[in-house]
Write a protein that holds these residues in place. Structure first.
Motif, short mmCIF file in Angstrom:
data_model
loop_
_atom_site.label_atom_id
_atom_site.label_comp_id
_atom_site.label_asym_id
_atom_site.label_seq_id
_atom_site.Cartn_x
_atom_site.Cartn_y
_atom_site.Cartn_z
N HIS A 43 3.12 -8.31 6.85
CA HIS A 43 2.46 -8.34 5.55
C HIS A 43 2.86 -7.09 4.77
CE1 HIS A 43 -0.62 -8.79 2.50
NE2 HIS A 43 -1.09 -9.90 3.08
N ILE A 44 3.12 -7.22 3.49
CA ILE A 44 3.52 -6.08 2.67
C ILE A 44 2.45 -4.99 2.70
CG2 ILE A 44 2.66 -7.21 0.57
CD1 ILE A 44 5.56 -4.63 0.96
N GLN A 45 1.17 -5.37 2.74
CA GLN A 45 0.11 -4.36 2.77
C GLN A 45 0.12 -3.58 4.08
OE1 GLN A 45 -3.82 -5.41 1.35
NE2 GLN A 45 -3.02 -7.14 0.19
N LYS A 46 0.54 -4.22 5.15
CA LYS A 46 0.60 -3.54 6.45
C LYS A 46 1.66 -2.44 6.43
CE LYS A 46 1.41 -4.52 11.36
NZ LYS A 46 1.83 -5.56 12.33
N ILE A 47 2.84 -2.76 5.93
CA ILE A 47 3.91 -1.75 5.87
C ILE A 47 3.53 -0.63 4.92
CG2 ILE A 47 6.33 -1.34 5.32
CD1 ILE A 47 6.93 -4.22 6.08
N VAL A 48 2.99 -0.98 3.77
CA VAL A 48 2.56 0.04 2.80
C VAL A 48 1.50 0.95 3.41
CG1 VAL A 48 1.27 0.38 0.66
CG2 VAL A 48 3.17 -1.23 0.72
N ALA A 49 0.53 0.35 4.09
CA ALA A 49 -0.55 1.15 4.68
C ALA A 49 -0.02 2.15 5.70
CB ALA A 49 -1.59 0.24 5.33
N PHE A 50 0.88 1.70 6.57
CA PHE A 50 1.43 2.62 7.57
C PHE A 50 2.25 3.71 6.91
CE2 PHE A 50 0.40 -0.45 10.95
CZ PHE A 50 -0.05 0.44 11.91
N PHE A 51 3.09 3.37 5.95
CA PHE A 51 3.92 4.39 5.29
C PHE A 51 3.06 5.39 4.53
CE2 PHE A 51 8.25 1.98 4.97
CZ PHE A 51 8.27 1.88 6.35
N GLU A 52 2.04 4.91 3.84
CA GLU A 52 1.15 5.81 3.11
C GLU A 52 0.40 6.73 4.07
OE1 GLU A 52 -0.04 6.16 -0.28
OE2 GLU A 52 1.89 5.27 -0.81
N ALA A 53 -0.09 6.17 5.17
CA ALA A 53 -0.81 6.98 6.15
C ALA A 53 0.10 8.01 6.80
CB ALA A 53 -1.43 6.06 7.22
N MET A 54 1.33 7.63 7.08
CA MET A 54 2.30 8.56 7.66
C MET A 54 2.61 9.70 6.69
SD MET A 54 4.60 5.50 9.29
CE MET A 54 6.15 6.38 9.40
N GLN A 55 2.79 9.37 5.43
CA GLN A 55 3.05 10.40 4.42
C GLN A 55 1.87 11.35 4.29
OE1 GLN A 55 5.32 8.81 0.70
NE2 GLN A 55 4.36 7.01 1.62
N ASN A 56 0.67 10.79 4.27
CA ASN A 56 -0.53 11.62 4.16
C ASN A 56 -0.67 12.54 5.37
OD1 ASN A 56 -1.37 10.62 1.68
ND2 ASN A 56 -2.55 8.96 2.59
N PHE A 57 -0.31 12.03 6.54
CA PHE A 57 -0.41 12.85 7.75
C PHE A 57 0.63 13.97 7.71
CE2 PHE A 57 -0.25 13.91 12.26
CZ PHE A 57 -1.60 13.89 12.59
N ALA A 58 1.84 13.65 7.25
CA ALA A 58 2.87 14.68 7.14
C ALA A 58 2.44 15.79 6.18
CB ALA A 58 4.18 14.05 6.68
N LYS A 59 1.80 15.40 5.07
CA LYS A 59 1.31 16.39 4.10
C LYS A 59 0.22 17.26 4.74
CE LYS A 59 2.27 13.55 0.03
NZ LYS A 59 1.67 12.70 -1.05
N TRP A 60 -0.64 16.64 5.55
CA TRP A 60 -1.68 17.41 6.23
C TRP A 60 -1.06 18.44 7.18
CZ3 TRP A 60 -2.93 17.64 11.52
CH2 TRP A 60 -4.12 18.35 11.82
#
Length: 508
Positions: A43-60
């Motif tokens: 699902h497009i939302q699944k890929i988006v959610a993981f990529f967004e979460a990964m980016q947010n974690f990298a920023k943290w």
């Protein structure tokens, strides 16, 4: 010594002990990769959610002064393969040691084990420090026992962690309040108050589309509704406790055409990506219940705890004790193709239309919709479990193989022959009518077994029992079903089979 540490997309645990130590000479690696977007159609939302979460974690991590290499999908150095990326980074940065957290998916576990054998440098694997059990705990618990009864494991977990226990006995004198958790929801019970998240994810979506990643489902990129950071996840959890826990148990199995989430928490993605932990979820919910016992009854909190402490940990244990053979199980020898409307929701059956449309629109359906609507239909139409697995793994935002596979192939499709479920979870239209509003607006008659207007679930249900009788009649929990089958008139049995055959062929 220069160390490279890998963080997978479902290992976003800020509380991990790695981050409590000195980070000098340590580099963390996080990557968006076609290896992960393409192993099934997501699902497009699944890929988006993981990529967004990964980016947010990298920023943290970077905000803590921690060195991070983050590969986006379109980065020129990204080979799109995990092993190749790691080997290239080790060479480029002259890494002395490689460390990673144990993956929760078998395929990644095998890939990293193979990589370790190839590396000329020292490597070490660590626990994710997320689950309340280790990989082998369920296997050890059921050693020598004939069945893997979840309820027994749930009791063990309650005692081990002293959760909802009172002087060695279960709170309220009962382990399980499931009988109180099967109510049909009506709007007069009060409309659930949902927590609103509206993130703009257009940049991430654009990157995925430009890469040509094949996806399913829909998305509103300017108002993305899933939590992708620890802060959002905790706010969603607290909202659930304050506004939804009060009726969670009552209506956890209910389904309604006008409600997407009802009283469910929506924290499964946060849990499965490890933004929050099962222990803090349970502790937070228990604390709120203890402070509000006058308004929140025991069956509400017990039903919630059972899903996380019992079912979630149980499914993980089944996965690790049964792989890799489990993903090929097909004890009922089902091989029909998955109905085409699973990809577009274009079916005249109201229950399936709503459940699948909700899945396509929101990357979500709760456990009864998955089990007793889509899963039930797939099983009754004797669908190849490989195709069912692929659909479930791709379409749901919380679907990672360790939790999806035993739930789908075991609980839903009975393909393991009864390792997880003591009997096939099948039903006719009457159960769907009892637990939902779907039948109210359906063109089919839920009370009819045969004829053009009969609910397809009715003929499919009885036809399944007829066709699978030799495989299932030795199961004592199926005795009543077969007894009822034997009471049907011969002409009705013939009509049921004809109706089911027509519908399996038509599949719409």
């Amino acid at each position: 010594m220069k160390t490279l540490r890998l963080l997978l997309g479902d290992q976003l645990n800020q509380k991990h002990s790695w981050f409590r130590r000195s980070q000098e000479n340590t580099i963390y690696f996080i990557a968006e990769m076609r290896q992960e977007t393409d192993y099934t159609v997501h699902h497009i939302q699944k890929i988006v959610a993981f990529f967004e979460a990964m980016q947010n974690f990298a920023k943290w991590l970077q905000s803590k002064g921690i060195k991070v290499i983050y590969y986006r999908l379109n980065d020129k150095n990204n080979t799109q393969d995990l092993s190749q990326n790691i080997q290239a980074i080790i060479s480029k940065y002259k890494i002395d040691k490689f460390e990673y957290q144990l993956p929760d998916e078998y395929r990644l576990d095998q890939q990293l084990q193979q990589l370790q054998k190839k590396l000329a440098i020292e490597s070490q694997a660590y626990d994710t420090e997320h689950f309340l059990t280790d990989r082998e705990e369920l296997r050890d618990f059921f050693q020598g026992k004939k069945t893997l009864l979840m309820e027994s494991f749930y009791h063990h977990m309650r005692k081990k962690h002293n959760i909802l226990m009172n002087k060695g006995k279960p709170e309220g004198g009962k382990w399980n309040f499931d009988q109180s958790n099967r109510n049909k929801w009506h709007q007069r019970s009060g409309k659930p108050r949902q927590y609103q998240i509206q993130n703009n994810v257009t940049s991430t979506l654009s990157r995925i589309k430009k890469a040509g990643v094949k996806t399913i489902g829909n998305i509103d990129a300017e108002r993305f509704t899933w939590p992708t950071s620890r802060g959002e996840s905790l706010r969603l959890l607290h909202h659930f406790c304050k506004h939804l826990l009060i009726h969670f148990g009552d209506f956890q199995d209910a389904m309604d055409s006008d409600e997407i989430f009802l009283y469910h928490s929506r924290i499964s993605f946060s849990l499965n990506s490890k933004l929050i932990s099962p222990k803090e979820v349970i502790d937070t919910a228990l604390k709120h219940w203890q402070e509000n016992k006058a308004t929140i009854t025991l069956n509400q909190i017990e039903g919630f705890v059972r899903q996380i402490l019992g079912w979630r940990e149980y499914m993980r244990g089944v996965y690790w004790m049964s792989m890799p053979g489990y993903k090929s199980e097909n004890k009922l020898k089902n091989n029909n193709p998955l109905s085409g409307f699973f990809w577009n929701a274009k079916t005249s059956m109201n229950c399936l239309h709503h459940t699948i449309k909700n899945s396509l629109d929101n990357a979500y359906a709760h456990h009864i919709q998955r089990l007793m609507i889509t899963g039930n239909f797939a099983l009754l139409t004797q669908t190849d479990p490989d195709q069912v697995d692929s659909w479930y793994l791709g379409i749901y935002i919380d679907a990672i193989q360790w939790v999806e596979l035993p739930n789908t192939r075991g609980m839903s499709q009975f393909a393991d022959g009864g390792l997880v479920a003591s009997k096939p979870y099948i039903c006719s239209g009457s159960y769907i009518n009892k637990m939902s509003s779907y039948c109210r607006d359906c063109i089919y008659n839920v009370k009819q077994r045969t004829g053009d207007q009969a609910c397809p679930f009715n003929s499919l249900y009885w036809n399944f029992l007829i066709e699978k009788r030799k495989m299932l009649e030795g199961n004592p929990r199926m005795a009543m079903m077969f007894s009822l089958l034997d009471k049907l008139e011969r002409h009705e049995v013939a009509a049921i089979q004809q109706r089911a055959k027509e519908f399996i062929t038509k599949r719409s």
